[in-house]
Motif scaffolding. Structure first.
Motif, PDB file in Angstrom:
ATOM      1  N   VAL A  77       0.851  -1.191   0.000  1.00 37.27           N
ATOM      2  CA  VAL A  77       0.000   0.000   0.000  1.00 37.27           C
ATOM      3  C   VAL A  77       0.885   1.239   0.000  1.00 37.27           C
ATOM      4  CG1 VAL A  77      -1.708   1.301   1.325  1.00 37.27           C
ATOM      5  CG2 VAL A  77      -1.866  -1.195   1.192  1.00 37.27           C
ATOM      6  N   ARG A  78       0.659   2.126  -0.958  1.00 36.46           N
ATOM      7  CA  ARG A  78       1.471   3.348  -1.057  1.00 36.46           C
ATOM      8  C   ARG A  78       0.882   4.457  -0.179  1.00 36.46           C
ATOM      9  NH1 ARG A  78       0.946   4.832  -7.081  1.00 36.46           N
ATOM     10  NH2 ARG A  78      -1.210   4.528  -6.435  1.00 36.46           N
ATOM     11  N   ILE A  79       1.765   5.290   0.358  1.00 39.02           N
ATOM     12  CA  ILE A  79       1.349   6.418   1.196  1.00 39.02           C
ATOM     13  C   ILE A  79       1.959   7.694   0.636  1.00 39.02           C
ATOM     14  CG2 ILE A  79       1.376   7.410   3.511  1.00 39.02           C
ATOM     15  CD1 ILE A  79       1.705   4.520   4.558  1.00 39.02           C
ATOM     16  N   ARG A  80       1.116   8.649   0.312  1.00 36.63           N
ATOM     17  CA  ARG A  80       1.561   9.912  -0.279  1.00 36.63           C
ATOM     18  C   ARG A  80       2.322  10.755   0.742  1.00 36.63           C
ATOM     19  NH1 ARG A  80      -1.758  13.907  -4.051  1.00 36.63           N
ATOM     20  NH2 ARG A  80      -2.890  12.000  -4.527  1.00 36.63           N
ATOM     21  N   CYS A  81       3.412  11.355   0.326  1.00 34.15           N
ATOM     22  CA  CYS A  81       4.243  12.181   1.208  1.00 34.15           C
ATOM     23  C   CYS A  81       3.872  13.660   1.083  1.00 34.15           C
ATOM     24  CB  CYS A  81       5.722  11.987   0.888  1.00 34.15           C
ATOM     25  SG  CYS A  81       6.288  10.288   1.036  1.00 34.15           S
ATOM     26  N   HIS A  82       4.496  14.473   1.932  1.00 35.15           N
ATOM     27  CA  HIS A  82       4.285  15.914   1.945  1.00 35.15           C
ATOM     28  C   HIS A  82       5.637  16.580   2.190  1.00 35.15           C
ATOM     29  CE1 HIS A  82       3.081  19.899   3.496  1.00 35.15           C
ATOM     30  NE2 HIS A  82       1.946  19.707   2.867  1.00 35.15           N
ATOM     31  N   PRO A  83       5.913  17.697   1.514  1.00 40.39           N
ATOM     32  CA  PRO A  83       7.251  18.304   1.650  1.00 40.39           C
ATOM     33  C   PRO A  83       7.574  18.804   3.047  1.00 40.39           C
ATOM     34  CG  PRO A  83       5.759  19.721   0.379  1.00 40.39           C
ATOM     35  CD  PRO A  83       5.080  18.398   0.513  1.00 40.39           C
ATOM     36  N   LYS A  84       6.543  19.094   3.861  1.00 39.22           N
ATOM     37  CA  LYS A  84       6.818  19.647   5.190  1.00 39.22           C
ATOM     38  C   LYS A  84       6.414  18.711   6.327  1.00 39.22           C
ATOM     39  CE  LYS A  84       6.319  24.558   3.954  1.00 39.22           C
ATOM     40  NZ  LYS A  84       5.594  25.820   4.267  1.00 39.22           N
ATOM     41  N   MET A  85       5.887  17.539   6.003  1.00 41.46           N
ATOM     42  CA  MET A  85       5.392  16.645   7.035  1.00 41.46           C
ATOM     43  C   MET A  85       6.076  15.280   6.928  1.00 41.46           C
ATOM     44  SD  MET A  85       1.343  17.535   6.579  1.00 41.46           S
ATOM     45  CE  MET A  85       0.777  16.625   8.002  1.00 41.46           C
ATOM     46  N   ARG A  86       6.070  14.560   8.048  1.00 39.46           N
ATOM     47  CA  ARG A  86       6.608  13.210   8.070  1.00 39.46           C
ATOM     48  C   ARG A  86       5.457  12.214   8.161  1.00 39.46           C
ATOM     49  NH1 ARG A  86      10.194  13.224  13.157  1.00 39.46           N
ATOM     50  NH2 ARG A  86       8.559  14.654  13.846  1.00 39.46           N
ATOM     51  N   LYS A  89      12.026   2.704   8.682  1.00 42.65           N
ATOM     52  CA  LYS A  89      13.374   2.392   8.199  1.00 42.65           C
ATOM     53  C   LYS A  89      13.353   1.441   7.006  1.00 42.65           C
ATOM     54  CE  LYS A  89      15.881   3.123  12.559  1.00 42.65           C
ATOM     55  NZ  LYS A  89      16.649   2.462  13.652  1.00 42.65           N
ATOM     56  N   ALA A  90      12.349   0.552   6.969  1.00 42.36           N
ATOM     57  CA  ALA A  90      12.302  -0.445   5.900  1.00 42.36           C
ATOM     58  C   ALA A  90      11.517   0.033   4.686  1.00 42.36           C
ATOM     59  CB  ALA A  90      11.681  -1.743   6.436  1.00 42.36           C
ATOM     60  N   ALA A  91      11.014   1.288   4.716  1.00 44.63           N
ATOM     61  CA  ALA A  91      10.191   1.793   3.614  1.00 44.63           C
ATOM     62  C   ALA A  91      11.060   2.212   2.432  1.00 44.63           C
ATOM     63  CB  ALA A  91       9.366   2.980   4.088  1.00 44.63           C
ATOM     64  N   VAL A  92      10.454   2.182   1.257  1.00 42.11           N
ATOM     65  CA  VAL A  92      11.144   2.616   0.047  1.00 42.11           C
ATOM     66  C   VAL A  92      10.257   3.595  -0.698  1.00 42.11           C
ATOM     67  CG1 VAL A  92      12.495   0.511  -0.224  1.00 42.11           C
ATOM     68  CG2 VAL A  92      10.221   0.642  -1.248  1.00 42.11           C
ATOM     69  N   ARG A  93      10.872   4.404  -1.549  1.00 38.22           N
ATOM     70  CA  ARG A  93      10.104   5.301  -2.407  1.00 38.22           C
ATOM     71  C   ARG A  93       9.350   4.500  -3.459  1.00 38.22           C
ATOM     72  NH1 ARG A  93       9.416  10.841  -1.223  1.00 38.22           N
ATOM     73  NH2 ARG A  93      11.079  11.376   0.211  1.00 38.22           N
ATOM     74  N   ALA A  94       8.097   4.851  -3.644  1.00 36.75           N
ATOM     75  CA  ALA A  94       7.311   4.183  -4.668  1.00 36.75           C
ATOM     76  C   ALA A  94       7.526   4.883  -6.005  1.00 36.75           C
ATOM     77  CB  ALA A  94       5.833   4.207  -4.287  1.00 36.75           C
ATOM     78  N   ALA A  95       6.915   4.363  -7.058  1.00 36.54           N
ATOM     79  CA  ALA A  95       7.079   4.931  -8.395  1.00 36.54           C
ATOM     80  C   ALA A  95       5.759   5.477  -8.902  1.00 36.54           C
ATOM     81  CB  ALA A  95       7.610   3.878  -9.353  1.00 36.54           C
ATOM     82  N   ALA A  96       5.838   6.566  -9.694  1.00 33.77           N
ATOM     83  CA  ALA A  96       4.639   7.236 -10.198  1.00 33.77           C
ATOM     84  C   ALA A  96       4.473   7.002 -11.680  1.00 33.77           C
ATOM     85  CB  ALA A  96       4.732   8.734  -9.935  1.00 33.77           C
ATOM     86  N   ALA A  97       3.226   6.947 -12.124  1.00 32.16           N
ATOM     87  CA  ALA A  97       2.894   6.867 -13.543  1.00 32.16           C
ATOM     88  C   ALA A  97       1.644   7.710 -13.766  1.00 32.16           C
ATOM     89  CB  ALA A  97       2.658   5.421 -13.949  1.00 32.16           C
ATOM     90  N   TYR A  98       1.679   8.591 -14.768  1.00 37.26           N
ATOM     91  CA  TYR A  98       0.578   9.525 -14.995  1.00 37.26           C
ATOM     92  C   TYR A  98      -0.344   9.104 -16.144  1.00 37.26           C
ATOM     93  CZ  TYR A  98       2.429  13.077 -11.834  1.00 37.26           C
ATOM     94  OH  TYR A  98       2.838  13.764 -10.724  1.00 37.26           O
ATOM     95  N   GLY A  99      -0.109   7.936 -16.731  1.00 41.19           N
ATOM     96  CA  GLY A  99      -0.924   7.538 -17.869  1.00 41.19           C
ATOM     97  C   GLY A  99      -2.410   7.554 -17.547  1.00 41.19           C
ATOM     98  N   GLY A 100      -3.209   8.321 -18.324  1.00 43.94           N
ATOM     99  CA  GLY A 100      -4.646   8.423 -18.098  1.00 43.94           C
ATOM    100  C   GLY A 100      -5.053   9.440 -17.059  1.00 43.94           C
ATOM    101  N   TYR A 104       5.944   8.992  -2.721  1.00 44.89           N
ATOM    102  CA  TYR A 104       5.126   8.009  -2.024  1.00 44.89           C
ATOM    103  C   TYR A 104       6.070   7.047  -1.324  1.00 44.89           C
ATOM    104  CZ  TYR A 104       0.663   9.189  -4.289  1.00 44.89           C
ATOM    105  OH  TYR A 104      -0.482   9.822  -4.694  1.00 44.89           O
ATOM    106  N   LEU A 105       5.649   6.560  -0.164  1.00 43.39           N
ATOM    107  CA  LEU A 105       6.400   5.536   0.538  1.00 43.39           C
ATOM    108  C   LEU A 105       5.614   4.238   0.519  1.00 43.39           C
ATOM    109  CD1 LEU A 105       7.772   7.379   3.712  1.00 43.39           C
ATOM    110  CD2 LEU A 105       9.060   6.688   1.690  1.00 43.39           C
ATOM    111  N   ALA A 106       6.319   3.120   0.550  1.00 44.21           N
ATOM    112  CA  ALA A 106       5.675   1.812   0.601  1.00 44.21           C
ATOM    113  C   ALA A 106       6.626   0.827   1.260  1.00 44.21           C
ATOM    114  CB  ALA A 106       5.297   1.336  -0.805  1.00 44.21           C
ATOM    115  N   ALA A 107       6.067  -0.262   1.763  1.00 44.26           N
ATOM    116  CA  ALA A 107       6.916  -1.319   2.337  1.00 44.26           C
ATOM    117  C   ALA A 107       7.787  -1.911   1.245  1.00 44.26           C
ATOM    118  CB  ALA A 107       6.042  -2.390   2.966  1.00 44.26           C
ATOM    119  N   ASP A 108       9.007  -2.292   1.603  1.00 44.02           N
ATOM    120  CA  ASP A 108       9.950  -2.870   0.655  1.00 44.02           C
ATOM    121  C   ASP A 108       9.692  -4.377   0.550  1.00 44.02           C
ATOM    122  OD1 ASP A 108      12.033  -3.628  -0.918  1.00 44.02           O
ATOM    123  OD2 ASP A 108      13.615  -3.022   0.467  1.00 44.02           O
TER     124      ASP A 108
END
Length: 881
Positions: A582-591, A599-610, A845-849
């Motif tokens: 499950v991806r979680i949207r980030c914010h530039p000023k919030m954690r 610690k085990a989270a990774v950056r998710a990937a974005a796709a804008y198709g559609g 976005y963050l997500a579990a690795d």
């Protein structure tokens, strides 16, 4: 009805056919909707579960997740004792729809548990509720239904505070134990946490007894529980256990003491299902999926439903549209948030730690209004109900208890002075109260939320008694005078911090003053005690907070809605949490959560198709910065239009006031994206991310050409309409179009950032498409038509907006942007890639690795088989459920 009855055999075949298409508990609901006799349903459920038990005795269920496990739970059946008793109790206090919701939601959870007949199991799941929305009712129903099916031991981990543990224990005694006292043995009580009982063998041997333990997440207590279970392990094999972790993101994840102790408790139970409950699951969703003590919900995740009456983040604050959502259908938020100016915030909380000891809060204008509105709204509730009910106001300014205590004197003085002035019929106070009442009820009319309108005269009669009844409570661990809702109707102003932000319910909460400084998702949402159900006073709640905090909660509403959509997608796509994170949207000023929990989270990937990305927010205040913002965007638009007329070709087919250029090179669009500014509140419109995506699509041969449109109106005045007509805007090359009208949400009328909610019209995405033969359109239809007519070609839509746009609808306010005559809105329409495989760019976005859950396969035969066996043992022990 006998099992040999021919009706059973005939119905059984139909029942088994249904099971091929839906889980057992849903089949049961289908049969009831078809008016199948209840005794026949009960026989079918019994037969199904008997056969499931036989299957389990022969063969272990395959796979890691619930989708591949043998489905066993078909819902309540005849002869159950715990759930029918709790259901009858619920029916005395709730309407039928609410009871049905609890029944159906708890069915889904129990269906995810392991069959209690399995000889061994150790599974992990997560149930995501809503803040102040009845999680306890759900897990109480789950306990009842699991007990009816053979689960024996029930351990409820209930937060880290004594007050919440006592509250939970008391509720479970009332809702479970007392309804069937001969079936239950309480090992803990409201007064006493876990104390090891003697002779565990006698307790665990009685098959008709269920054990209930409500335990605080405390190291000393958990060590005692672990030791007691270890000593009784020989008797636990025949005791299926359910461990419910309430507030599962608190203390359970990434703590040096509590985390391993909970894992140690689970290790003592040979047949146990762990289910975490929380409304803020960010830490749980970002836990290490291969770490046995990290409590990642590897087997299932469920999101609880909420009724339409629930006032949650998106109801109160509004949110941004999600991918594929029609912006017009996205809630804009009720007009219940009142902003506290920054200069007042400084007077309501200490600026730094060294100021705490000497801090003295002021009753600022906003704070005074909040207290007066609390008394007015409490009086209004008494008018409506004809009696005094629980009514609460929350003041949350700081975590330090010394700051809490500093509010006692000014609040007591305000209460005393207001009471005296009211008794003396002080003209100034009466005018102030009347104006406040009329202003607030005008902004949130009672009838629009289905409540009964009340006049100020009616309210005024109750005010003196309301003020007299009000108690000022400092609720923290050092306080001797705590919140008490058990001794009759309470009218309280509660000042507190951490003890009020986890699990505890402030009964009848009407007004919240929130100036606590925090920038962490889960912390902020848990502090939102104002979320919940407000029966009989849905129009009266008010929340006073700083402007930035309000914007953060709007972002959190979007994060939460998106997260729940992702959770639902797991079930729709038949994925387990180990297959899709499950991806979680980030914010530039919030954690998202504490650093130690991700610690085990990774950056998710974005796709804008559609996707459709559009302007929604515009600076509306006075000042040089806002003026520069609008000037910059106007320049970016004009540069793009100039480039479009030079390097593209103009299509003359659009209606008057609209313009369209086709085949504009992608490089011009990239320059526009990098220079045009979407407001920072538009979290889905990150310029760098969009530019990176376009570049990556261009590298693969897509988005090399775009169409660019201007969506104005006919600049010629319309004689049939009053007024002088739209403002005229000259485009490069001499074309002239008229400005469009976009107004802001009523709830946003006083902000210095205008929220228009929706920029594009329902057919605007089709500006460059031929839609003559398409009878109706929506976003899906337009995306499909774009794939057919304009494959791999994007669309930029530009809107010249009248900065003085006047509102004509009740839920709208004038745009009122100071400075420019015209404001330029922009939207980007991305086509779906040909072939369906979209490119991705790393994004916020963050997500579990999950990369280590299933090691990459190889077709090379290893040289040393013994080494491979050793490695496989290690991997399987880490990843197995």
């Amino acid at each position: 009805m006998s099992e040999n009855d021919p009706r059973i055999s005939s119905a059984w075949e139909t029942y088994r056919n249904f099971l091929d298409h839906a889980p057992p508990h849903q089949v049961t609901q289908q049969l009831r909707s078809l008016s199948v006799p209840e005794n026949l349903i009960a026989e079918l459920i019994k037969r199904h579960e008997v056969e499931t038990t036989k299957i389990l005795e022969l063969k272990e269920p395959l796979g890691l997740g619930r989708e591949n496990a043998t489905p066993w739970y078909a819902g309540p059946r005849k002869g159950d004792r715990n759930w029918p008793a709790f259901k009858a109790h619920l029916q005395r206090n709730l309407d039928e729809d609410a009871v049905d919701t609890i029944n159906e939601a708890s069915d889904k959870v129990v269906a995810m548990l392991d069959h209690p007949a399995k000889p061994a199991f150790d599974s992990r799941g997560l149930v995501v509720g809503h803040v102040q929305s009845g999680k306890t009712s759900n897990f109480t129903a789950v306990i009842c239904k699991a007990a009816d099916r053979g689960y024996r031991i029930f351990i409820v981990l209930s937060g880290v505070h004594n007050a919440l543990r006592r509250q939970t224990q008391t509720r479970l005694i009332r809702d479970v134990v007392r309804l069937n006292p001969t079936l239950w043995h309480q090992i803990t009580t409201p007064e006493h946490d876990f104390t090891p009982p003697p002779n565990p063998a006698a307790l665990l041997a009685a098959k008709d007894q269920h054990l209930l333990l409500v335990v605080k997440k405390n190291a000393v207590v958990l060590r005692k529980l672990r030791k007691w279970l270890a000593g009784a392990r020989a008797h636990l094999q025949n005791c299926p256990a359910l461990l419910i972790d309430d507030e599962a993101d608190q203390a359970t994840i990434a703590t040096k003491s509590i985390n391993p102790l909970i894992a140690g408790v689970l290790r003592q139970l040979p047949r146990v299902c762990y289910v975490g409950y929380t409304a803020t699951p960010f830490a749980n969703l970002l836990a290490d999926p291969v770490g046995k003590e990290d409590f990642y919900p590897r087997d299932f995740i469920l999101s609880l439903p909420r009724s339409e009456d629930y006032q949650g983040p998106e109801t109160l604050f509004g949110r941004s549209p999600l991918d594929g959502e029609d912006p017009a259908n996205v809630p804009g938020g009720l007009d219940m948030i009142r902003e506290i100016p920054d200069d007042e915030v400084a007077a309501m909380r200490p600026a730094k730690k060294s100021d705490i000891a000497t801090f003295e809060p002021e009753v600022t204008p906003s704070f005074r209004k909040a207290v007066l509105w609390f008394w007015l709204s409490t009086a209004a509730r008494r008018v409506r109900s004809g009696k005094a009910e629980h009514s609460s106001m929350l003041v949350h300014a700081h975590s330090d208890t010394r700051v809490h205590d500093s509010y006692k004197l000014p609040l007591e003085q305000l209460k005393l002075e207001t009471g005296k002035q009211l008794a003396a019929e002080d003209h100034g106070l009466i005018v102030e109260l009347r104006r406040l009442w009329e202003a607030e009820t005008g902004r949130v009319p009672a009838d629009e939320l289905g409540e009964h309108s009340v006049t100020y005269e009616d309210v005024a009669d109750f005010l003196p008694q309301v003020i007299t009844d009000t108690k000022i409570i400092m609720d923290h661990y050092r306080s001797t005078n705590r919140l008490d809702y058990e001794s009759g109707a309470a009218t309280v102003i509660a000042v507190g911090g951490n003890t009020l932000s986890r699990g505890l319910t402030l009964e009848g909460l009407v007004v919240s003053v929130f100036v606590r400084s925090s920038d962490v998702y889960d912390t902020l949402l848990q502090m939102g005690r104002w979320f919940g159900y407000r029966p009989g006073y849905k129009d009266l709640p008010r929340i006073y907070m700083p402007a930035e905090m309000r914007r953060w909660f709007t972002h959190l509403a979007t994060v939460e809605a998106e997260m729940r959509s992702e959770i639902d997608r797991l079930l729709v796509e038949h994925k387990t949490p180990l297959e899709m994170a499950v991806r979680i949207r980030c914010h530039p000023k919030m954690r998202v959560t504490a650093p130690s929990k991700q610690k085990a989270a990774v950056r998710a990937a974005a796709a804008y198709g559609g996707a459709l990305v559009e302007s929604r927010y515009f600076p509306a205040g006075k000042g040089e910065e806002a003026e520069k913002w609008h000037t910059n965007n106007a320049n970016a638009v004009m540069r793009l239009l100039q480039a479009s007329s030079t390097d593209g070709w103009q299509d003359g087919s659009p209606a008057p006031g609209r313009r369209l250029w086709r085949d504009v090179p992608g490089d011009h669009i990239l320059r526009f994206v990098r220079t045009y500014r979407f407001h920072e509140k538009s979290t889905d419109a990150a310029a760098g991310l969009i530019a990176a995506y376009i570049e990556k699509r261009m590298d693969t041969g897509g988005l090399t050409a775009w169409n660019v449109g201007v969506l104005g109106v006919d600049p010629a005045p319309n004689a049939s309409k009053k007024g002088s007509g739209p403002k005229k805007v000259e485009l490069p090359g001499g074309d002239v179009v008229g400005t469009v009208v976009r107004t802001r949400l009523t709830a946003n009328r006083y902000d210095d950032v205008a929220d228009i909610k929706t920029l594009t019209g329902s057919r605007d995405e089709g500006l460059d498409l031929k839609l003559d033969k398409v009878p109706a359109v929506n976003r899906t239809i337009l995306q499909n038509e774009r794939s057919k007519q304009q494959p791999e070609k994007g669309l930029v839509l530009l809107y010249p907006i009248d900065a003085e746009s006047k509102a004509t609808k009740k839920d709208r306010a004038d745009l009122n942007i100071v400075g420019p005559a015209v404001v330029w809105g922009g939207a980007l329409v991305f086509p779906k890639p040909i072939g369906g495989q979209d490119v991705e760019v790393e994004y916020d976005y963050l997500a579990a690795d999950l990369s280590r859950v299933f090691p990459a396969a190889t077709d090379e035969e290893p040289e040393d088989v013994s080494v491979l066996d050793q490695d496989l043992d290690t991997d399987v022990s880490a990843a197995a459920p």
